[in-house]
Write a protein that holds these residues in place. Structure first.
Motif, PDB file in Angstrom:
ATOM      1  N   CYS A   1       0.838  -1.212   0.000  1.00  0.00           N
ATOM      2  CA  CYS A   1       0.000   0.000   0.000  1.00  0.00           C
ATOM      3  C   CYS A   1       0.867   1.253   0.000  1.00  0.00           C
ATOM      4  O   CYS A   1       0.573   2.224  -0.702  1.00  0.00           O
ATOM      5  CB  CYS A   1      -0.905   0.029   1.228  1.00  0.00           C
TER       6      CYS A   1
ATOM      7  N   ALA B   1       2.494   1.799  -3.383  1.00  0.00           N
ATOM      8  CA  ALA B   1       1.495   2.202  -4.377  1.00  0.00           C
ATOM      9  C   ALA B   1       1.053   3.647  -4.127  1.00  0.00           C
ATOM     10  O   ALA B   1       0.895   4.427  -5.072  1.00  0.00           O
ATOM     11  CB  ALA B   1       0.299   1.258  -4.338  1.00  0.00           C
ATOM     12  N   ALA B   2       0.895   4.004  -2.844  1.00  0.00           N
ATOM     13  CA  ALA B   2       0.448   5.365  -2.511  1.00  0.00           C
ATOM     14  C   ALA B   2       1.470   6.408  -2.960  1.00  0.00           C
ATOM     15  O   ALA B   2       1.123   7.532  -3.286  1.00  0.00           O
ATOM     16  CB  ALA B   2       0.199   5.475  -1.011  1.00  0.00           C
ATOM     17  N   ASN B   3       2.720   6.008  -2.989  1.00  0.00           N
ATOM     18  CA  ASN B   3       3.771   6.908  -3.452  1.00  0.00           C
ATOM     19  C   ASN B   3       3.905   6.930  -4.969  1.00  0.00           C
ATOM     20  O   ASN B   3       4.761   7.619  -5.507  1.00  0.00           O
ATOM     21  CB  ASN B   3       5.113   6.497  -2.851  1.00  0.00           C
ATOM     22  N   GLY B   4       3.125   6.089  -5.626  1.00  0.00           N
ATOM     23  CA  GLY B   4       3.233   6.004  -7.083  1.00  0.00           C
ATOM     24  C   GLY B   4       4.423   5.176  -7.533  1.00  0.00           C
ATOM     25  O   GLY B   4       4.817   5.208  -8.707  1.00  0.00           O
ATOM     26  N   TRP B   5       5.011   4.406  -6.622  1.00  0.00           N
ATOM     27  CA  TRP B   5       6.214   3.634  -6.973  1.00  0.00           C
ATOM     28  C   TRP B   5       5.882   2.254  -7.521  1.00  0.00           C
ATOM     29  O   TRP B   5       6.706   1.607  -8.142  1.00  0.00           O
ATOM     30  CB  TRP B   5       7.122   3.486  -5.736  1.00  0.00           C
TER      31      TRP B   5
ATOM     32  N   ASP C   1       2.506  -0.151  -9.298  1.00  0.00           N
ATOM     33  CA  ASP C   1       1.139  -0.181  -9.813  1.00  0.00           C
ATOM     34  C   ASP C   1       0.349  -1.141  -8.921  1.00  0.00           C
ATOM     35  O   ASP C   1       0.527  -2.361  -8.981  1.00  0.00           O
ATOM     36  CB  ASP C   1       1.168  -0.671 -11.267  1.00  0.00           C
ATOM     37  N   ARG C   2      -0.496  -0.575  -8.085  1.00  0.00           N
ATOM     38  CA  ARG C   2      -1.165  -1.364  -7.042  1.00  0.00           C
ATOM     39  C   ARG C   2      -1.899  -2.596  -7.589  1.00  0.00           C
ATOM     40  O   ARG C   2      -1.703  -3.710  -7.116  1.00  0.00           O
ATOM     41  CB  ARG C   2      -2.142  -0.455  -6.278  1.00  0.00           C
TER      42      ARG C   2
END
Ligand code: PBG
Length: 337
Positions: A293, A296-300, A302-303
Motif C-alpha cells: 500500500c 502504491a500510494a507513493n506512485g512507486w 502499480d497497485r
C-alpha cells in the motif's frame, strides 16, 4: 516430472525459441501453468464492538467493522466468490486479563459476530483464530506465569476458546498460538463436544516475524505485548523445522496447514506443500499489505498489477489458498477481468 527434469529437456537455439509461446495473448493463455481465482482467497476481517467502521492507520483501506456493517461486508465477499473469511477481534483493554477468560465467553465479540453472519444465511466459511493474544493483558498468545509462556495450561484455555467458537457457528478453528500439542488437544476437545465436523487449520509454521506490526495495531495487542514471541514462534532462519512442525500437526489431526508470513517465506510454503502433500494455505500478513500500500500510494508500484502478481506467486509456490487483506479488492479485479 521434477523441476530438474524440466530444465534438462533436450533442444537448443535456434530450433528452440522460448519466445514463440510467449508471442501472443492466446498462446500465453494456453501454456499458463497457474491461475488465480476468487476461490483461492480468504479475507481476514477485524471486528469491533461499536457500530461503524474504524480505519486502521497502518493498514490503509482496511477498517475494523462494527456489528451494523459486518454482515453486509461479508455478504459482498461471498458474492465475489470468496469461499471463507477469518475473524479477528479488537478487544478493549477492560476485557483483557492474565487468565484471558474473555476468550471463551460465549457472548464475546467473535461469538456474536459468528452468530450474526450465520443468522444471515451467507454461504461462506467462517474461520476463527485460536490464540489468547487479543484477550491477554500482556499481549502473548499463551498464558504467562512468572514471566514464562506456559505451554500445557495454555492448551486448556485454547480448547475452551475453540469449543466456544465452534458452538457459536464457526466452521474452522485456526490455532495461531504455536504451543506444542495444541492440535491434538483441540481435536479431542472438539470431538468431546460433538464438533466432529469442525475443521482445524493449523498455523503450522508461524515465524516470529516483524511483519505482524500493523496487525497488532489492528487488534490492539501491540501496546500490551511485553517482550517478543521468540519462545513459541519460529526462527526465520529455519525451514527443516517448519516441515517437522507441519508433519506433527498433521499427525495430531490438522485438516489444513498454513505458512506465515507469505511472500518472504515462499520457500517454506513450497517445501511444506510438496513434502507433505496436504492442503496448505499462505498468509500474506499485515506488514506485507502495508508495504505494498505504501509503495502504491507513493506512485512507486502499480497497485492493481502488483496485488494480482503477488497473489499468483503464492499459487505458483503451491498454496491452495491465500489469506490476504487484498482478497476483496483482488476478487473485484478478477471479476472485472
Ligand atoms: C496472533 C496472530 C497474529 C497474526 C495472526 N494471528 C500476530 C502475532 O502473532 O503477533 C498476524 C497476522 C498479520 O500480521 O496479518 N495470534
Amino acid at each position: 516430472m521434477t523441476d530438474r527434469d524440466a530444465t534438462r529437456l533436450p533442444g537448443s537455439f535456434p530450433r528452440v525459441r522460448m519466445r514463440r509461446n510467449r508471442a501472443s495473448a492466446w498462446s500465453r493463455a494456453l501454456v499458463r501453468e497457474h491461475a488465480l481465482t476468487p476461490a483461492d482467497l480468504i479475507w481476514p476481517i477485524f471486528v469491533q464492538e461499536q457500530d461503524g467502521r474504524t480505519p486502521i492507520a497502518s493498514m490503509p483501506g482496511q477498517d475494523r467493522l462494527g456489528p451494523d456493517v459486518l454482515v453486509d461486508a461479508v455478504g459482498r465477499a461471498a458474492e465475489l466468490g470468496i469461499p471463507a473469511i477469518a475473524l479477528f477481534p479488537y478487544v478493549t483493554d477492560d476485557k483483557k486479563t492474565e487468565a484471558c477468560e474473555e476468550a471463551w465467553n460465549p457472548d464475546n465479540l467473535v461469538c456474536r459476530s459468528l452468530r450474526a453472519i450465520r443468522a444471515a444465511g451467507l454461504q461462506i466459511g467462517l474461520i476463527c483464530d485460536v490464540a489468547l493474544d487479543p484477550y491477554n493483558s500482556n499481549g502473548h498468545d499463551g498464558l504467562v506465569v512468572d514471566g514464562r509462556i506456559v505451554n500445557d495450561p495454555t492448551l486448556e484455555a485454547l480448547c475452551k476458546q475453540a469449543v466456544t467458537q465452534a458452538d457459536a457457528g464457526g466452521d474452522v478453528q485456526a490455532p495461531s498460538d504455536m504451543m506444542d500439542g495444541r492440535i491434538a488437544a483441540i481435536r479431542d476437545a472438539l470431538d468431546a463436544a460433538d464438533h466432529h465436523d469442525q475443521a482445524i487449520l493449523s498455523y503450522a509454521a508461524k515465524y516470529a516475524s516483524a511483519y505482524y506490526g500493523p496487525f497488532r495495531d489492528a487488534v490492539g495487542s501491540g501496546g500490551a505485548l511485553k517482550g517478543d514471541k521468540k519462545t513459541y514462534q519460529m526462527d526465520p532462519a529455519n525451514t527443516d523445522e517448519a516441515v517437522r512442525e507441519a508433519a506433527l500437526d498433521l499427525a495430531e489431526g490438522a485438516d489444513l496447514l498454513m505458512v506465515k508470513p507469505g511472500l518472504p517465506y515462499l520457500d517454506v510454503l513450497r517445501r511444506v506443500r510438496h513434502e507433505l502433500g496436504a492442503p496448505t494455505f499462505a498468509y500474506q500478513v499485515s506488514g506485507e499489505y502495508a508495504q505494498l500500500c505504501a509503495a502504491a500510494a507513493n506512485g512507486w508500484l502499480d497497485r492493481e498489477k502488483v496485488v494480482l502478481e503477488t497473489l499468483l506467486c503464492f499459487k505458483r509456490a503451491g498454496a491452495d489458498a491465500v489469506l490476504s487483506y487484498f482478497a476483496v479488492e483482488a476478487a473485484g479485479l478478477l471479476a472485472r477481468g
